[in-house]
Design an enzyme around this catalytic site. Structure first.
Site, PDB file in Angstrom:
ATOM      1  N   GLU A 144       0.844  -1.197   0.000  1.00  0.00           N
ATOM      2  CA  GLU A 144       0.000   0.000   0.000  1.00  0.00           C
ATOM      3  C   GLU A 144       0.880   1.247   0.000  1.00  0.00           C
ATOM      4  O   GLU A 144       2.017   1.226   0.494  1.00  0.00           O
ATOM      5  CB  GLU A 144      -0.885  -0.022   1.267  1.00  0.00           C
ATOM      6  CG  GLU A 144      -1.785   1.189   1.393  1.00  0.00           C
ATOM      7  CD  GLU A 144      -2.900   0.999   2.423  1.00  0.00           C
ATOM      8  OE1 GLU A 144      -2.836   0.038   3.214  1.00  0.00           O
ATOM      9  OE2 GLU A 144      -3.831   1.845   2.429  1.00  0.00           O
ATOM     10  N   TYR A 147      -6.491  -8.824  11.840  1.00  0.00           N
ATOM     11  CA  TYR A 147      -5.192  -8.470  12.416  1.00  0.00           C
ATOM     12  C   TYR A 147      -5.086  -9.038  13.828  1.00  0.00           C
ATOM     13  O   TYR A 147      -6.056  -8.988  14.597  1.00  0.00           O
ATOM     14  CB  TYR A 147      -5.028  -6.945  12.452  1.00  0.00           C
ATOM     15  CG  TYR A 147      -4.762  -6.367  11.077  1.00  0.00           C
ATOM     16  CD1 TYR A 147      -3.502  -6.460  10.508  1.00  0.00           C
ATOM     17  CD2 TYR A 147      -5.785  -5.767  10.333  1.00  0.00           C
ATOM     18  CE1 TYR A 147      -3.245  -5.954   9.238  1.00  0.00           C
ATOM     19  CE2 TYR A 147      -5.535  -5.254   9.060  1.00  0.00           C
ATOM     20  CZ  TYR A 147      -4.263  -5.358   8.526  1.00  0.00           C
ATOM     21  OH  TYR A 147      -4.006  -4.868   7.260  1.00  0.00           O
ATOM     22  N   GLN A 188       2.121  -5.963   5.725  1.00  0.00           N
ATOM     23  CA  GLN A 188       2.302  -5.646   4.319  1.00  0.00           C
ATOM     24  C   GLN A 188       3.723  -6.029   3.932  1.00  0.00           C
ATOM     25  O   GLN A 188       4.562  -6.205   4.808  1.00  0.00           O
ATOM     26  CB  GLN A 188       2.043  -4.173   4.085  1.00  0.00           C
ATOM     27  CG  GLN A 188       0.616  -3.743   4.400  1.00  0.00           C
ATOM     28  CD  GLN A 188       0.302  -2.343   3.878  1.00  0.00           C
ATOM     29  OE1 GLN A 188       1.077  -1.702   3.196  1.00  0.00           O
ATOM     30  NE2 GLN A 188      -0.906  -1.876   4.232  1.00  0.00           N
ATOM     31  N   ASN A 222     -12.646  -1.732  -0.672  1.00  0.00           N
ATOM     32  CA  ASN A 222     -11.796  -2.176   0.423  1.00  0.00           C
ATOM     33  C   ASN A 222     -12.438  -1.683   1.717  1.00  0.00           C
ATOM     34  O   ASN A 222     -12.771  -0.496   1.825  1.00  0.00           O
ATOM     35  CB  ASN A 222     -10.386  -1.574   0.301  1.00  0.00           C
ATOM     36  CG  ASN A 222      -9.612  -1.687   1.604  1.00  0.00           C
ATOM     37  OD1 ASN A 222      -9.172  -2.770   1.979  1.00  0.00           O
ATOM     38  ND2 ASN A 222      -9.469  -0.582   2.345  1.00  0.00           N
ATOM     39  N   GLU A 223     -12.618  -2.564   2.652  1.00  0.00           N
ATOM     40  CA  GLU A 223     -13.202  -2.201   3.958  1.00  0.00           C
ATOM     41  C   GLU A 223     -14.335  -1.188   3.773  1.00  0.00           C
ATOM     42  O   GLU A 223     -14.333  -0.100   4.357  1.00  0.00           O
ATOM     43  CB  GLU A 223     -12.111  -1.697   4.907  1.00  0.00           C
ATOM     44  CG  GLU A 223     -11.086  -2.777   5.198  1.00  0.00           C
ATOM     45  CD  GLU A 223     -10.203  -2.544   6.427  1.00  0.00           C
ATOM     46  OE1 GLU A 223     -10.199  -1.426   6.969  1.00  0.00           O
ATOM     47  OE2 GLU A 223      -9.538  -3.517   6.849  1.00  0.00           O
ATOM     48  N   GLU A 243      -6.051  -9.249   4.048  1.00  0.00           N
ATOM     49  CA  GLU A 243      -5.184  -8.522   4.985  1.00  0.00           C
ATOM     50  C   GLU A 243      -5.108  -9.353   6.246  1.00  0.00           C
ATOM     51  O   GLU A 243      -6.139  -9.670   6.850  1.00  0.00           O
ATOM     52  CB  GLU A 243      -5.731  -7.127   5.306  1.00  0.00           C
ATOM     53  CG  GLU A 243      -5.615  -6.160   4.153  1.00  0.00           C
ATOM     54  CD  GLU A 243      -6.025  -4.730   4.505  1.00  0.00           C
ATOM     55  OE1 GLU A 243      -5.886  -4.308   5.674  1.00  0.00           O
ATOM     56  OE2 GLU A 243      -6.504  -4.033   3.579  1.00  0.00           O
TER      57      GLU A 243
HETATM   58  O1  AHR Z   1      -2.980  -2.459   6.334  1.00  0.00           O
HETATM   59  C1  AHR Z   1      -3.274  -1.221   6.913  1.00  0.00           C
HETATM   60  C2  AHR Z   1      -4.746  -0.855   6.814  1.00  0.00           C
HETATM   61  O2  AHR Z   1      -5.503  -1.773   7.546  1.00  0.00           O
HETATM   62  C3  AHR Z   1      -5.362  -0.906   5.443  1.00  0.00           C
HETATM   63  O3  AHR Z   1      -5.141   0.257   4.716  1.00  0.00           O
HETATM   64  C4  AHR Z   1      -6.816  -1.072   5.730  1.00  0.00           C
HETATM   65  O4  AHR Z   1      -7.499  -1.754   4.707  1.00  0.00           O
HETATM   66  C5  AHR Z   1      -6.831  -1.821   7.052  1.00  0.00           C
HETATM   67  O5  AHR Z   1      -7.665  -1.231   7.956  1.00  0.00           O
END
Ligand code: AHR
Length: 512
Positions: free
Chosen positions: A44, A262, A364, A193-194, A317
């Site tokens: 990103e 995450y 990432q 995205n999201e 992600e």
């Molecule tokens: O990876 C960082 C961020 O996490 C991304 O931009 C977003 O899609 C997610 O919230």
């Protein structure tokens, strides 16, 4: 006498504890291919991921590069057999207009990165640079479409610019003028995205109508171009979002649905990436295990509408997220053995769900969150996470061998989680690979693996471990944590015995 009894009791308990780790490989049920795309990555426009990390510009005399992309990074990623790369975001994609990033660089518009630090983005790395880089890497590109501040028409034109035959429109003329005549043929397209957050704060009902508009317009009516369109799924246990997508989008307009997860201790206090307590470590592992439930429950919903599992579940992600390191650029974090544990555990889970999980993207790739590579000017280091992905690459496109596992618990106070995770596969040459992760950073594990019908008589392997779970590589000591040859496994008559040190990842290869 009393002391002796205690010792014997202790030994028995210990032996009892060890005896709990049992795995059976069901080789006769090996059918599903583990898509190589499970081993994908994400880049990103954020911090030093693109600029400095991947791309240093063509005029950089200090860092050897090919078309501006660092040669050291290219080599490391090719060694990893990186199968795909998602770009340009993340939240950045939700306000990105691709036409700002094409054509002569001195004519490209500078924009403000509204998602990440309001820094100036000169757009010197755009569509052509990204797609050419993917070709250099031998990786499939995965483009994320802006369905927040963008338009359906922009998305339609992006597909034409990248994929359509020469001279079919002003877009392919433009591509040719910019130096590229043959189309790149991008297959993977994320639509939004999201969208429940930075991608527009939409409700699921609103999202699906918009999705259908994009997914229909981006292709010809019957999608003869074979685009793989990926809808936004939930980033939390919001299974009604998944249900809304699956129920309302015709399967002919949907090839994948994405979820994000995450491993974060607590969004208000994420903790240091390399100075963390045993409790913080344990909580991170609890969070990492949650992906199992998210995959299982999302799959259950998908099964109700797609029993044949045509639509892929994509975890585009995932990874550990801590506080940004002091003095680091945005979301820059060190990567320790804790991250190796997240990777080993998560990849085992993905492999074991290969029937539905057919792509994933670690967040990432360089210098941001759980990176496989960190760079500092001309220096580069490979993180413990890199080494796990490199060890696990043997599973890419191999046939999954389903397994049953009984494992000891990793205990912290009142809480416990499964200590050992595993996955296994058979490659095209008939070699069987087994990957094992012991996330318990205090106790080693003795594991007995039954492989009914196996004639294997030879086992080799590699191990990633270190004295402390906080151990990591630095630019001054980039080989502090690296894989070693592993010799503590024996195989005979269909039984494989393995000794795992605390906090370790092992990948074994069995041959007859
Ligand atoms: O990876 C960082 C961020 O996490 C991304 O931009 C977003 O899609 C997610 O919230």
């Amino acid at each position: 006498m009393k002391k002796l009894n205690l010792i014997i009791l202790f030994q028995l308990c210990f032996a009892g504890l060890f005896a709990q780790n049992k795995i059976t490989l069901n080789t006769d049920q090996a059918r599903t291919i583990i898509s190589k795309h499970i081993y994908g990555h994400f880049a990103e426009h954020l911090g030093r991921c693109i600029y400095d990390g991947l791309y240093v510009g063509t005029g950089n005399a200090n860092i050897p590069n090919t078309g501006g992309v660092r040669n050291d990074v290219i080599k490391a990623l090719k060694d990893l057999k990186i199968p795909n790369l998602r770009w340009p975001g993340g939240c950045f994609a939700d306000t990105y207009h691709w036409k700002d990033g094409i054509g002569p660089k001195n004519e490209r518009k500078a924009i403000e990165n509204l998602s990440w630090g309001n820094v100036r983005e000169d757009n010197s790395f755009g569509t052509d640079e990204f797609l050419n880089m993917c070709e250099l890497l031998g990786a499939e590109p995965y483009l994320a479409v802006n369905m927040n501040s963008g338009t359906v028409q922009e998305a339609v034109e992006w597909v034409q610019y990248t994929n359509h035959a020469n001279r079919t429109s002003y877009l392919t003329d433009l591509r040719e003028k910019n130096g590229r005549s043959t189309p790149w043929k991008v297959k993977y397209w994320g639509i939004g995205n999201e969208s429940w957050d930075c991608g527009g704060n939409m409700t699921a009902d609103y999202y699906i109508n918009l999705y259908k508009q994009y997914a229909t317009a981006m292709t010809s009516y019957s999608n003869t171009e074979g685009l793989f369109r990926i809808a936004v799924g939930p980033g939390t246990p919001d299974y009604t979002w998944t249900e809304t997508v699956m129920k309302n989008v015709p399967l002919k307009r949907l090839e994948g649905i994405s979820i994000h997860h995450y491993s974060v201790i607590n969004w208000a206090h994420k903790g240091s990436s390399f100075q963390f307590s045993d409790q913080e470590y344990f909580t991170t592992m609890q969070q990492a295990w949650r992906i199992e439930e998210l995959i299982t429950k999302n799959s259950e919903v998908m099964d109700r509408y797609d029993a044949e599992k045509k639509v892929a579940l994509i975890v585009d992600e995932w990874g550990g997220w801590y506080e940004t390191d002091p003095g680091g650029t945005q979301l820059y974090q060190q990567n320790t053995m804790r991250d190796a544990m997240i990777a080993g555990l998560t990849l085992n889970i993905f492999n074991n769900h290969a029937d539905r999980v057919r792509m994933a993207n670690l967040a990432q790739i360089v210098n941001v969150l759980q990176s496989v590579i960190l760079t500092n000017k001309e220096k580069l280091l490979l993180t413990p996470t890199y080494h796990v992905m490199e060890m696990y690459k043997v599973h890419q496109d191999a046939t999954l061998i389903p397994l049953q596992i009984t494992s000891n618990s990793f205990v912290k106070g009142e809480n416990k989680i499964q200590a050992v995770s595993a996955s296994a596969s058979k490659d095209a040459t008939g070699k069987v690979h087994i990957s094992l992760t012991n996330i318990d950073n205090v106790n080693g594990q003795e594991i007995e693996i039954g492989i009914p019908g196996s004639k294997a008589s030879h086992v080799t392997g590699r191990i990633l471990t270190s004295l402390k779970i906080q151990d990591h590589n630095t630019f001054d000591n980039p080989t502090n944590v690296i894989p070693q040859v592993y010799k503590n496994a024996v195989v005979s008559k269909g039984i494989l015995k393995v000794s795992m040190p605390p906090g370790s990842v092992i990948v074994l290869e069995l041959t007859d």
